[in-house]
Design a protein around this motif. Structure first.
Motif, PDB file in Angstrom:
ATOM      1  N   ALA A  30       1.369  56.066 -15.145  1.00 20.46           N
ATOM      2  CA  ALA A  30       2.174  57.286 -15.201  1.00 20.46           C
ATOM      3  C   ALA A  30       3.665  56.971 -15.274  1.00 20.46           C
ATOM      4  O   ALA A  30       4.437  57.716 -15.884  1.00 20.46           O
ATOM      5  CB  ALA A  30       1.887  58.158 -13.985  1.00 20.46           C
ATOM      6  N   SER A  31       4.085  55.870 -14.671  1.00 19.59           N
ATOM      7  CA  SER A  31       5.498  55.484 -14.653  1.00 19.59           C
ATOM      8  C   SER A  31       5.865  54.538 -15.789  1.00 19.59           C
ATOM      9  O   SER A  31       7.038  54.170 -15.924  1.00 19.59           O
ATOM     10  CB  SER A  31       5.845  54.819 -13.313  1.00 19.59           C
ATOM     11  OG  SER A  31       5.702  55.727 -12.239  1.00 19.59           O
ATOM     12  N   GLY A  32       4.880  54.124 -16.598  1.00 17.84           N
ATOM     13  CA  GLY A  32       5.156  53.217 -17.705  1.00 17.84           C
ATOM     14  C   GLY A  32       5.532  51.821 -17.249  1.00 17.84           C
ATOM     15  O   GLY A  32       6.339  51.144 -17.912  1.00 17.84           O
ATOM     16  N   LEU A  33       4.944  51.355 -16.152  1.00 18.23           N
ATOM     17  CA  LEU A  33       5.313  50.077 -15.563  1.00 18.23           C
ATOM     18  C   LEU A  33       4.093  49.192 -15.350  1.00 18.23           C
ATOM     19  O   LEU A  33       2.960  49.587 -15.606  1.00 18.23           O
ATOM     20  CB  LEU A  33       6.017  50.311 -14.221  1.00 18.23           C
ATOM     21  CG  LEU A  33       7.321  51.116 -14.270  1.00 18.23           C
ATOM     22  CD1 LEU A  33       7.783  51.461 -12.858  1.00 18.23           C
ATOM     23  CD2 LEU A  33       8.402  50.347 -15.031  1.00 18.23           C
ATOM     24  N   VAL A  34       4.327  47.992 -14.853  1.00 13.82           N
ATOM     25  CA  VAL A  34       3.305  47.028 -14.479  1.00 13.82           C
ATOM     26  C   VAL A  34       3.372  46.824 -12.964  1.00 13.82           C
ATOM     27  O   VAL A  34       4.471  46.741 -12.394  1.00 13.82           O
ATOM     28  CB  VAL A  34       3.525  45.674 -15.190  1.00 13.82           C
ATOM     29  CG1 VAL A  34       2.547  44.618 -14.685  1.00 13.82           C
ATOM     30  CG2 VAL A  34       3.418  45.842 -16.696  1.00 13.82           C
ATOM     31  N   VAL A  35       2.212  46.756 -12.313  1.00  8.95           N
ATOM     32  CA  VAL A  35       2.143  46.429 -10.886  1.00  8.95           C
ATOM     33  C   VAL A  35       1.715  44.983 -10.740  1.00  8.95           C
ATOM     34  O   VAL A  35       0.720  44.560 -11.334  1.00  8.95           O
ATOM     35  CB  VAL A  35       1.135  47.327 -10.146  1.00  8.95           C
ATOM     36  CG1 VAL A  35       0.853  46.763  -8.752  1.00  8.95           C
ATOM     37  CG2 VAL A  35       1.666  48.740 -10.022  1.00  8.95           C
ATOM     38  N   ASP A  36       2.455  44.223  -9.954  1.00  9.95           N
ATOM     39  CA  ASP A  36       2.054  42.860  -9.600  1.00  9.95           C
ATOM     40  C   ASP A  36       1.851  42.818  -8.088  1.00  9.95           C
ATOM     41  O   ASP A  36       2.805  42.863  -7.320  1.00  9.95           O
ATOM     42  CB  ASP A  36       3.121  41.853 -10.024  1.00  9.95           C
ATOM     43  CG  ASP A  36       2.617  40.413  -9.983  1.00  9.95           C
ATOM     44  OD1 ASP A  36       1.448  40.202  -9.583  1.00  9.95           O
ATOM     45  OD2 ASP A  36       3.383  39.505 -10.359  1.00  9.95           O
ATOM     46  N   LEU A  37       0.576  42.780  -7.671  1.00  9.01           N
ATOM     47  CA  LEU A  37       0.249  42.746  -6.257  1.00  9.01           C
ATOM     48  C   LEU A  37       0.524  41.370  -5.679  1.00  9.01           C
ATOM     49  O   LEU A  37       0.364  40.350  -6.365  1.00  9.01           O
ATOM     50  CB  LEU A  37      -1.216  43.125  -6.043  1.00  9.01           C
ATOM     51  CG  LEU A  37      -1.623  44.516  -6.520  1.00  9.01           C
ATOM     52  CD1 LEU A  37      -3.139  44.692  -6.402  1.00  9.01           C
ATOM     53  CD2 LEU A  37      -0.898  45.597  -5.740  1.00  9.01           C
ATOM     54  N   ASP A  38       0.910  41.331  -4.426  1.00  9.04           N
ATOM     55  CA  ASP A  38       1.269  40.092  -3.741  1.00  9.04           C
ATOM     56  C   ASP A  38       0.067  39.576  -2.952  1.00  9.04           C
ATOM     57  O   ASP A  38      -0.311  40.170  -1.937  1.00  9.04           O
ATOM     58  CB  ASP A  38       2.442  40.357  -2.803  1.00  9.04           C
ATOM     59  CG  ASP A  38       2.927  39.111  -2.081  1.00  9.04           C
ATOM     60  OD1 ASP A  38       2.300  38.039  -2.251  1.00  9.04           O
ATOM     61  OD2 ASP A  38       3.923  39.213  -1.339  1.00  9.04           O
ATOM     62  N   PRO A  39      -0.561  38.475  -3.378  1.00 10.35           N
ATOM     63  CA  PRO A  39      -1.733  37.975  -2.646  1.00 10.35           C
ATOM     64  C   PRO A  39      -1.415  37.565  -1.218  1.00 10.35           C
ATOM     65  O   PRO A  39      -2.272  37.677  -0.336  1.00 10.35           O
ATOM     66  CB  PRO A  39      -2.196  36.779  -3.488  1.00 10.35           C
ATOM     67  CG  PRO A  39      -1.025  36.402  -4.332  1.00 10.35           C
ATOM     68  CD  PRO A  39      -0.248  37.659  -4.566  1.00 10.35           C
ATOM     69  N   ASP A  40      -0.198  37.093  -0.959  1.00 13.30           N
ATOM     70  CA  ASP A  40       0.167  36.711   0.407  1.00 13.30           C
ATOM     71  C   ASP A  40       0.240  37.936   1.318  1.00 13.30           C
ATOM     72  O   ASP A  40      -0.134  37.862   2.503  1.00 13.30           O
ATOM     73  CB  ASP A  40       1.508  35.976   0.412  1.00 13.30           C
ATOM     74  CG  ASP A  40       1.427  34.604  -0.253  1.00 13.30           C
ATOM     75  OD1 ASP A  40       0.321  34.022  -0.272  1.00 13.30           O
ATOM     76  OD2 ASP A  40       2.462  34.136  -0.760  1.00 13.30           O
ATOM     77  N   ALA A  41       0.712  39.052   0.797  1.00 14.48           N
ATOM     78  CA  ALA A  41       0.797  40.275   1.600  1.00 14.48           C
ATOM     79  C   ALA A  41      -0.584  40.821   1.937  1.00 14.48           C
ATOM     80  O   ALA A  41      -0.771  41.448   2.985  1.00 14.48           O
ATOM     81  CB  ALA A  41       1.608  41.332   0.858  1.00 14.48           C
ATOM     82  N   LEU A  42      -1.561  40.576   1.062  1.00  7.11           N
ATOM     83  CA  LEU A  42      -2.912  41.089   1.260  1.00  7.11           C
ATOM     84  C   LEU A  42      -3.828  40.091   1.964  1.00  7.11           C
ATOM     85  O   LEU A  42      -4.934  40.461   2.381  1.00  7.11           O
ATOM     86  CB  LEU A  42      -3.522  41.466  -0.100  1.00  7.11           C
ATOM     87  CG  LEU A  42      -2.809  42.596  -0.843  1.00  7.11           C
ATOM     88  CD1 LEU A  42      -3.369  42.741  -2.247  1.00  7.11           C
ATOM     89  CD2 LEU A  42      -2.924  43.913  -0.080  1.00  7.11           C
ATOM     90  N   ALA A  43      -3.385  38.844   2.099  1.00  5.46           N
ATOM     91  CA  ALA A  43      -4.233  37.817   2.706  1.00  5.46           C
ATOM     92  C   ALA A  43      -4.674  38.164   4.128  1.00  5.46           C
ATOM     93  O   ALA A  43      -5.839  37.931   4.484  1.00  5.46           O
ATOM     94  CB  ALA A  43      -3.508  36.466   2.693  1.00  5.46           C
ATOM     95  N   PRO A  44      -3.819  38.751   4.996  1.00  9.21           N
ATOM     96  CA  PRO A  44      -4.297  39.119   6.338  1.00  9.21           C
ATOM     97  C   PRO A  44      -5.398  40.176   6.313  1.00  9.21           C
ATOM     98  O   PRO A  44      -6.297  40.158   7.156  1.00  9.21           O
ATOM     99  CB  PRO A  44      -3.036  39.641   7.027  1.00  9.21           C
ATOM    100  CG  PRO A  44      -1.905  39.019   6.296  1.00  9.21           C
ATOM    101  CD  PRO A  44      -2.362  38.938   4.876  1.00  9.21           C
ATOM    102  N   ASP A  45      -5.340  41.089   5.367  1.00 11.21           N
ATOM    103  CA  ASP A  45      -6.377  42.107   5.229  1.00 11.21           C
ATOM    104  C   ASP A  45      -7.720  41.450   4.907  1.00 11.21           C
ATOM    105  O   ASP A  45      -8.764  41.813   5.456  1.00 11.21           O
ATOM    106  CB  ASP A  45      -6.021  43.093   4.114  1.00 11.21           C
ATOM    107  CG  ASP A  45      -4.654  43.723   4.282  1.00 11.21           C
ATOM    108  OD1 ASP A  45      -3.667  42.979   4.399  1.00 11.21           O
ATOM    109  OD2 ASP A  45      -4.559  44.957   4.272  1.00 11.21           O
ATOM    110  N   VAL A  46      -7.669  40.477   4.001  1.00 12.03           N
ATOM    111  CA  VAL A  46      -8.874  39.754   3.599  1.00 12.03           C
ATOM    112  C   VAL A  46      -9.408  38.925   4.755  1.00 12.03           C
ATOM    113  O   VAL A  46     -10.614  38.920   5.036  1.00 12.03           O
ATOM    114  CB  VAL A  46      -8.564  38.863   2.381  1.00 12.03           C
ATOM    115  CG1 VAL A  46      -9.748  37.970   2.051  1.00 12.03           C
ATOM    116  CG2 VAL A  46      -8.191  39.723   1.172  1.00 12.03           C
TER     117      VAL A  46
END
Length: 344
Positions: free
Chosen positions: A254-270
């Motif tokens: 919707a914003s015409g952009l690309v999302v790059d997720l941060d694996p380090d930020a999500l590592a504690p969730d995993v």
């Protein structure tokens, strides 16, 4: 423990409605409340925000594994989260319940109580609805909210390159983990005492451990911080309901952009889910990236502007030759898996 009053409640449409209406309360903004052909509301502002959603037995909840109170609360949460995601404050809910003719009368009362209690938690009230028969239990809610004069609606299409993508909660993937427990038949019934925990008729199974019960609760009755939705600071926003990747893609597209997720930020969730995932033969990254029904706020904005309660999980950037608008990456690489789709 269910009371004798619940078991002896009058049956028939009039009796059921009388019992359900006795559980509802309204506030000064409701000029005409439950019991008439329609409700009359005095909105906090003339800018109406409205949304609707449905939960269907066998598709959105399993009778053998939940309670009517939790189904009602979850149905309310889904709708209230959509209102909050627009930057608006919830004001009222209208609830339509359809059920088999032989449904236990107390089920209707518990559904109503779950809806009403969750609505009250966020300053709204149940102001009416409908009751009908169907082959399976179904609950449809319409939520009404108001957006203050001068406030800009928080849509999906107003993020900017350089914004962070942030979620309004400490951990992702827990709702998906709770669903995995149910589907694996590891546990069936989230007993936790009290009449609100009375299972739907037909439920059976084992009592979960404390860790399992917490994951089941996150799936059956999520409790996101909806106040983050109307807190100032976000530039674009939506309700995280179909998974981080799928909803992140919607916002990015919707914003015409690309999302790059941060694996380090999500590592504690995993890491928090790895033990359970291994015992079920599943990948915890799948739960964190693609698990739905979190109903947390998913926002984009400048990192210094986002309110406390949001945590960054990625960044939005301009598209280029390697990644077009709406692309979701994880550490610069493509993300496998489509996320949740009702019709896939």
């Amino acid at each position: 423990m269910t009371t004798a009053h619940e078991d002896s409640a009058p049956t028939g449409e009039a009796g059921l409605l009388a019992r359900m209406l006795s559980l509802l309360g309204t506030d000064a903004r409701t000029e005409v409340g439950p019991g008439d052909d329609a409700a009359v509301l005095r909105l906090d502002s003339p800018r109406l925000v409205i949304t609707t959603d449905t939960l269907v037995e066998g598709h959105d909840f399993l009778r053998r594994a939940t309670t009517a109170h939790r189904v009602g609360a979850k149905a309310a949460t889904q709708n209230l989260a959509d209102v909050a995601a627009m930057g608006a404050r919830p004001q009222a809910l209208v609830v339509a319940i359809s059920a088999p003719r032989d449904e236990e009368p107390w089920v209707f009362a518990h559904l109503t109580a779950g809806c009403a209690e969750q609505a009250a938690r966020w300053g709204a009230s149940v102001v009416g609805g409908d009751l009908g028969s169907a082959e399976q239990l179904t609950i449809t809610l319409t939520a009404v909210g108001s957006l203050p004069e001068g406030a800009t609606p928080l849509t999906r299409g107003t993020a900017r390159a350089g914004d962070v993508l942030a979620v309004g909660g400490p951990r992702l993937g827990r709702s998906a983990a709770g669903l995995a427990l149910l589907l694996a038949d590891r546990v069936r019934l989230p007993f936790d005492g009290g009449s609100a925990a009375r299972p739907l008729p037909g439920a059976e199974g084992t009592v979960p451990s404390a860790e399992e019960a917490e994951l089941l609760l996150r799936h059956d009755d999520p409790r996101p911080d909806l106040a983050l939705g109307w807190a100032p600071g976000a530039r674009a926003q939506m309700d995280l309901s179909d998974g981080l990747v799928r909803d992140g893609r919607r916002l990015a597209d919707a914003s015409g952009l690309v999302v790059d997720l941060d694996p380090d930020a999500l590592a504690p969730d995993v890491a928090a889910l790895r033990g359970l995932a291994e015992s079920l033969g599943q990948d915890p990254w799948e739960w964190v990236l693609h698990g739905g029904e979190e109903h947390l706020m998913l926002a984009a904005g400048a990192p210094e502007d986002l309110p406390a309660g949001f945590r960054p999980v990625g960044r939005l950037r301009a598209p280029d030759a390697s990644a077009g608008p709406g692309t979701v990456l994880l550490g610069g690489r493509s993300v496998p898996g489509p996320g949740f789709d009702h019709f896939a």
